[in-house]
Scaffold this motif. Structure first.
Motif, mmCIF file in Angstrom:
data_model
loop_
_atom_site.group_PDB
_atom_site.id
_atom_site.type_symbol
_atom_site.label_atom_id
_atom_site.label_comp_id
_atom_site.label_asym_id
_atom_site.label_seq_id
_atom_site.Cartn_x
_atom_site.Cartn_y
_atom_site.Cartn_z
ATOM 1 N N THR A 67 0.792 -1.233 0.000
ATOM 2 C CA THR A 67 0.000 0.000 0.000
ATOM 3 C C THR A 67 0.826 1.284 0.000
ATOM 4 O OG1 THR A 67 -0.110 0.105 2.415
ATOM 5 C CG2 THR A 67 -1.828 -1.164 1.303
ATOM 6 N N GLY A 68 2.050 1.237 0.519
ATOM 7 C CA GLY A 68 2.813 2.479 0.682
ATOM 8 C C GLY A 68 2.340 3.323 1.837
ATOM 9 N N LEU A 69 1.582 2.737 2.775
ATOM 10 C CA LEU A 69 1.057 3.454 3.932
ATOM 11 C C LEU A 69 2.162 4.147 4.733
ATOM 12 C CD1 LEU A 69 -1.616 1.250 5.780
ATOM 13 C CD2 LEU A 69 -1.781 3.695 5.333
ATOM 14 N N THR A 70 1.819 5.296 5.293
ATOM 15 C CA THR A 70 2.670 5.954 6.279
ATOM 16 C C THR A 70 2.393 5.301 7.632
ATOM 17 O OG1 THR A 70 2.504 8.006 5.026
ATOM 18 C CG2 THR A 70 3.287 8.171 7.302
ATOM 19 N N LEU A 71 3.451 5.050 8.386
ATOM 20 C CA LEU A 71 3.295 4.287 9.630
ATOM 21 C C LEU A 71 4.002 4.965 10.792
ATOM 22 C CD1 LEU A 71 2.452 1.525 11.033
ATOM 23 C CD2 LEU A 71 4.794 0.779 10.514
ATOM 24 N N ILE A 72 3.325 4.988 11.949
ATOM 25 C CA ILE A 72 3.952 5.291 13.234
ATOM 26 C C ILE A 72 3.733 4.072 14.118
ATOM 27 C CG2 ILE A 72 3.964 6.769 15.272
ATOM 28 C CD1 ILE A 72 2.808 9.007 13.553
ATOM 29 N N TYR A 73 4.817 3.460 14.575
ATOM 30 C CA TYR A 73 4.714 2.238 15.378
ATOM 31 C C TYR A 73 5.323 2.508 16.753
ATOM 32 C CZ TYR A 73 4.085 -2.814 15.918
ATOM 33 O OH TYR A 73 3.637 -4.049 16.314
ATOM 34 N N VAL A 74 4.515 2.356 17.788
ATOM 35 C CA VAL A 74 4.978 2.517 19.161
ATOM 36 C C VAL A 74 5.197 1.131 19.761
ATOM 37 C CG1 VAL A 74 4.515 3.517 21.420
ATOM 38 C CG2 VAL A 74 3.568 4.592 19.386
ATOM 39 N N SER A 75 6.404 0.847 20.194
ATOM 40 C CA SER A 75 6.675 -0.422 20.856
ATOM 41 C C SER A 75 7.969 -0.325 21.621
ATOM 42 C CB SER A 75 6.755 -1.569 19.846
ATOM 43 O OG SER A 75 7.020 -2.799 20.522
ATOM 44 N N HIS A 76 8.004 -1.032 22.766
ATOM 45 C CA HIS A 76 9.241 -1.141 23.535
ATOM 46 C C HIS A 76 10.079 -2.320 23.045
ATOM 47 C CE1 HIS A 76 7.943 1.913 26.333
ATOM 48 N NE2 HIS A 76 6.845 1.246 26.614
ATOM 49 N N TYR A 77 9.524 -3.085 22.113
ATOM 50 C CA TYR A 77 10.192 -4.293 21.645
ATOM 51 C C TYR A 77 10.666 -4.095 20.211
ATOM 52 C CZ TYR A 77 7.889 -6.526 25.639
ATOM 53 O OH TYR A 77 7.463 -6.849 26.896
ATOM 54 N N ARG A 78 11.978 -4.006 20.025
ATOM 55 C CA ARG A 78 12.495 -3.810 18.666
ATOM 56 C C ARG A 78 12.122 -4.967 17.756
ATOM 57 N NH1 ARG A 78 12.618 -2.554 14.554
ATOM 58 N NH2 ARG A 78 14.182 -1.612 13.207
ATOM 59 N N GLU A 79 12.014 -6.182 18.313
ATOM 60 C CA GLU A 79 11.698 -7.348 17.491
ATOM 61 C C GLU A 79 10.276 -7.309 16.934
ATOM 62 O OE1 GLU A 79 11.394 -8.738 21.873
ATOM 63 O OE2 GLU A 79 12.597 -7.349 20.661
ATOM 64 N N ASP A 80 9.413 -6.443 17.477
ATOM 65 C CA ASP A 80 8.050 -6.318 16.963
ATOM 66 C C ASP A 80 7.939 -5.318 15.815
ATOM 67 O OD1 ASP A 80 7.137 -8.150 18.768
ATOM 68 O OD2 ASP A 80 6.286 -6.693 20.171
ATOM 69 N N ILE A 81 8.969 -4.524 15.591
ATOM 70 C CA ILE A 81 8.920 -3.457 14.601
ATOM 71 C C ILE A 81 9.184 -4.024 13.207
ATOM 72 C CG2 ILE A 81 9.866 -1.225 13.928
ATOM 73 C CD1 ILE A 81 8.523 -1.158 16.618
ATOM 74 N N PRO A 82 8.326 -3.747 12.233
ATOM 75 C CA PRO A 82 8.581 -4.200 10.863
ATOM 76 C C PRO A 82 9.934 -3.716 10.349
ATOM 77 C CG PRO A 82 6.339 -3.387 11.070
ATOM 78 C CD PRO A 82 7.036 -3.044 12.354
ATOM 79 N N ASP A 83 10.551 -4.518 9.500
ATOM 80 C CA ASP A 83 11.893 -4.208 9.026
ATOM 81 C C ASP A 83 11.950 -2.907 8.223
ATOM 82 O OD1 ASP A 83 12.767 -6.522 10.212
ATOM 83 O OD2 ASP A 83 12.646 -7.722 8.375
ATOM 84 N N SER A 84 10.836 -2.526 7.599
ATOM 85 C CA SER A 84 10.855 -1.318 6.762
ATOM 86 C C SER A 84 10.781 -0.031 7.576
ATOM 87 C CB SER A 84 9.685 -1.352 5.765
ATOM 88 O OG SER A 84 8.440 -1.329 6.447
ATOM 89 N N VAL A 85 10.573 -0.144 8.899
ATOM 90 C CA VAL A 85 10.595 1.039 9.766
ATOM 91 C C VAL A 85 12.052 1.472 9.929
ATOM 92 C CG1 VAL A 85 10.109 1.935 12.066
ATOM 93 C CG2 VAL A 85 8.477 0.398 10.948
ATOM 94 N N ASP A 86 12.393 2.610 9.353
ATOM 95 C CA ASP A 86 13.794 3.028 9.298
ATOM 96 C C ASP A 86 14.067 4.370 9.968
ATOM 97 O OD1 ASP A 86 12.433 4.591 7.508
ATOM 98 O OD2 ASP A 86 13.652 4.077 5.760
ATOM 99 N N ARG A 87 13.074 4.897 10.695
ATOM 100 C CA ARG A 87 13.261 6.178 11.382
ATOM 101 C C ARG A 87 12.783 6.039 12.814
ATOM 102 N NH1 ARG A 87 12.480 10.909 7.052
ATOM 103 N NH2 ARG A 87 13.059 9.755 5.196
ATOM 104 N N ILE A 88 13.429 6.748 13.709
ATOM 105 C CA ILE A 88 13.097 6.669 15.137
ATOM 106 C C ILE A 88 12.900 8.067 15.696
ATOM 107 C CG2 ILE A 88 13.898 5.973 17.413
ATOM 108 C CD1 ILE A 88 15.518 3.772 16.087
ATOM 109 N N PHE A 89 11.789 8.266 16.403
ATOM 110 C CA PHE A 89 11.534 9.519 17.116
ATOM 111 C C PHE A 89 11.442 9.162 18.592
ATOM 112 C CE2 PHE A 89 9.101 13.108 18.754
ATOM 113 C CZ PHE A 89 9.690 14.179 18.082
ATOM 114 N N THR A 90 12.333 9.732 19.412
ATOM 115 C CA THR A 90 12.415 9.370 20.829
ATOM 116 C C THR A 90 11.949 10.511 21.707
ATOM 117 O OG1 THR A 90 14.304 7.918 20.353
ATOM 118 C CG2 THR A 90 13.943 8.546 22.644
ATOM 119 N N LEU A 91 11.059 10.219 22.632
ATOM 120 C CA LEU A 91 10.643 11.174 23.654
ATOM 121 C C LEU A 91 11.444 10.907 24.920
ATOM 122 C CD1 LEU A 91 6.757 11.157 23.238
ATOM 123 C CD2 LEU A 91 8.342 12.959 22.580
ATOM 124 N N GLU A 92 12.074 11.932 25.436
ATOM 125 C CA GLU A 92 12.875 11.783 26.663
ATOM 126 C C GLU A 92 11.972 12.033 27.871
ATOM 127 O OE1 GLU A 92 15.718 10.619 26.643
ATOM 128 O OE2 GLU A 92 16.262 10.820 24.521
#
Length: 491
Positions: free
Chosen positions: A466-491
């Motif tokens: 689909t080419g969907l835009t995605l925001i994925y929230v997870s504490h588990y890196r192994e749950d994140i799809p491989d195509s997720v290539d950007r990280i936004f971190t809240l301190e």
């Protein structure tokens, strides 16, 4: 010398929620043992815990609980109503909070409206109201300190993050002064720091004489566990002392879906080319407490982001802005699909292009909302179905039901079906309107290892098609799809 038996199941046939779960189940739990139970079926793992608690039906076999013998004799002599359950604490994956009127009538947006916080108890009030008068080593102050709840004692329980809610549930279990502590996937929703500290938590309560048994992925066995059992095919297939447990090498899993149907459903998505989100100097504050300060974030069409941060860092608040649930959005410099918030749009216009999945959504659907109605509500972005559907919508619902194999649960209330099926139903609800932006907030929480793997690769396939835009929230890196290539971190 053989240790004293705490609990024993012999040759049991077990029915859970009206369905056969185990055949010829055998299990012995001895003093000094602390168990981790693993397996590929989340429903089976929960059924095992419920069997230990005595809430399942055993047409054959038996279960004995010697850990409670002395207590039962004492209470019988005192003429006090009692049960072996008095000595058990249980933390499930589902929480049912009530307001001060003892009604469970919360709605999702309520957690972001500071004016309505008075409708719910604070963390301190909730722990006091739900603790047992039984004397023991666990006081409010002790458990609050152990589980890092002291700074949250005056906070409304409705405003807690997923991880904070989990720690609240663990604290409440300790205030029961238990001898046996059962936990269903207790590390789910905890941030990296909290997961690392969970082993210390276990060792502390074990040192005070509590015996622990928990369900958990095989890759996350915490410190303090002495034995591991694997469930499968309706029985315990193998047990190990912790020192002999073989490390998992992982596995690959083909998707179990009709891929032609998935392809047809993905063809309905029309992805924009313009900027999706722009946040400039976002500042959210409740009273004196700053939740988000000076946040800048731009998301272009087709971007795939991981949003991460510790429990309580403001992730849920930030997402509430994006999905139109936070009333402070109108005072912020915030653009969604090129349109500034507060420029005359309705909340329904905000929600229409966004698909959203979070496990806690299930708690906010009315009790009569079936899986069918929950999925259908995705057309209207409502917490339940309150409109008549047309034939095209009905057909689309059936396609997503067929894809995720939800037909056996279609007319069951969503709160009463297995957690893994709840997650697929929520995903179908988010995707049924072919959104332009998909936001997944711990979306596979509560699934077992195999289902989490399937969920991850299903999302990966949908993104690819689909080419969907995605925001994925997870504490588990192994749950994140491989195509997720950007990280936004809240301190």
């Amino acid at each position: 010398m053989t240790s004293k038996t705490l609990l024993q199941i012999e040759n049991a046939r077990v029915n859970y929620l009206g369905k056969a779960s185990f055949e010829d189940l055998n299990f012995t739990w001895r003093e000094g043992e602390h168990w981790a139970i693993t397996g590929d079926s989340g429903r089976e793992l929960t059924a095992f815990l419920e069997t230990l608690r005595g809430t399942t039906h055993l047409p054959e076999g038996k279960i004995e609980r010697p850990f409670a013998d002395q207590y039962i004799i004492q209470k019988t002599e005192e003429g006090i109503v009692h049960s072996f359950r008095d000595l058990i604490a249980y933390v499930s994956q589902q929480y049912r909070f009530r307001n001060k009127s003892n009604l469970q009538n919360f709605y999702f947006q309520q957690r972001f409206n500071s004016s309505e916080a008075d409708e719910t108890a604070t963390v301190k009030e909730y722990l006091i109201q739900n603790s047992t008068p039984t004397p023991g080593p666990w006081s409010l102050e002790v458990v609050a300190d152990l589980l890092r709840l002291s700074p949250l004692l005056d906070s409304s329980i409705l405003k807690l993050s997923n991880g904070e809610t989990r720690r609240l549930a663990l604290a409440l279990g300790l205030l029961r002064q238990p001898k046996i502590y059962l936990m269903d996937q207790p590390m789910t929703g905890l941030d990296q720091e909290s997961r690392a500290a969970f082993g210390d938590f276990l060792k502390e309560i074990i040192s005070k004489g509590i015996h622990v048994l928990l369900t958990i992925p095989s890759t996350e066995i915490p410190d303090g566990i002495t034995h591991i059992a694997q469930l499968g095919l309706g029985q315990i297939t193998q047990t190990w002392p912790i020192k002999e447990y073989p490390k998992s090498s992982g596995f690959t899993q083909e998707l179990p879906w009709d891929m032609d149907l998935l392809e047809r459903l993905c063809a309905n998505f029309h992805i924009p080319k313009e900027e999706v989100i722009r946040l400039e100097n976002i500042h959210i504050q409740y009273g004196e407490k700053v939740i988000l300060g000076q946040i800048d974030w731009t998301i272009e069409a087709g971007d795939r982001w991981q949003l991460r941060g510790k429990n309580g860092s403001g992730k849920s608040t930030l997402i509430s802005l994006l999905i139109g649930e936070n009333p402070q959005a109108y005072s912020q410099n915030f653009w969604l699909f090129g349109r500034k918030r507060g420029s005359g749009e309705s909340i329904w216009e905000v929600k229409k292009p966004i698909g959203f999945v979070a496990p806690e959504l299930v708690r906010f659907f009315p009790a009569n909302q079936t899986v069918y109605k929950v999925i259908a509500s995705g057309f209207f972005d409502t917490m339940g179905l309150f409109k008549k559907l047309n034939s095209e919508q009905e057909s689309k619902i059936q396609e997503w039901v067929d894809l995720f194999r939800l037909k056996p649960f279609l007319h069951h209330p969503i709160q009463r079906i297995p957690l893994e099926n709840q997650r697929w139903a929520l995903l179908a609800r988010a995707l049924i309107k072919a959104p332009k932006l998909l936001i997944l907030d711990e979306a596979s929480q509560g699934m077992d290892e195999r289902q989490r793997e399937i969920f991850k690769h299903t999302i990966e396939k949908i993104l690819e098609k689909t080419g969907l835009t995605l925001i994925y929230v997870s504490h588990y890196r192994e749950d994140i799809p491989d195509s997720v290539d950007r990280i936004f971190t809240l301190e």
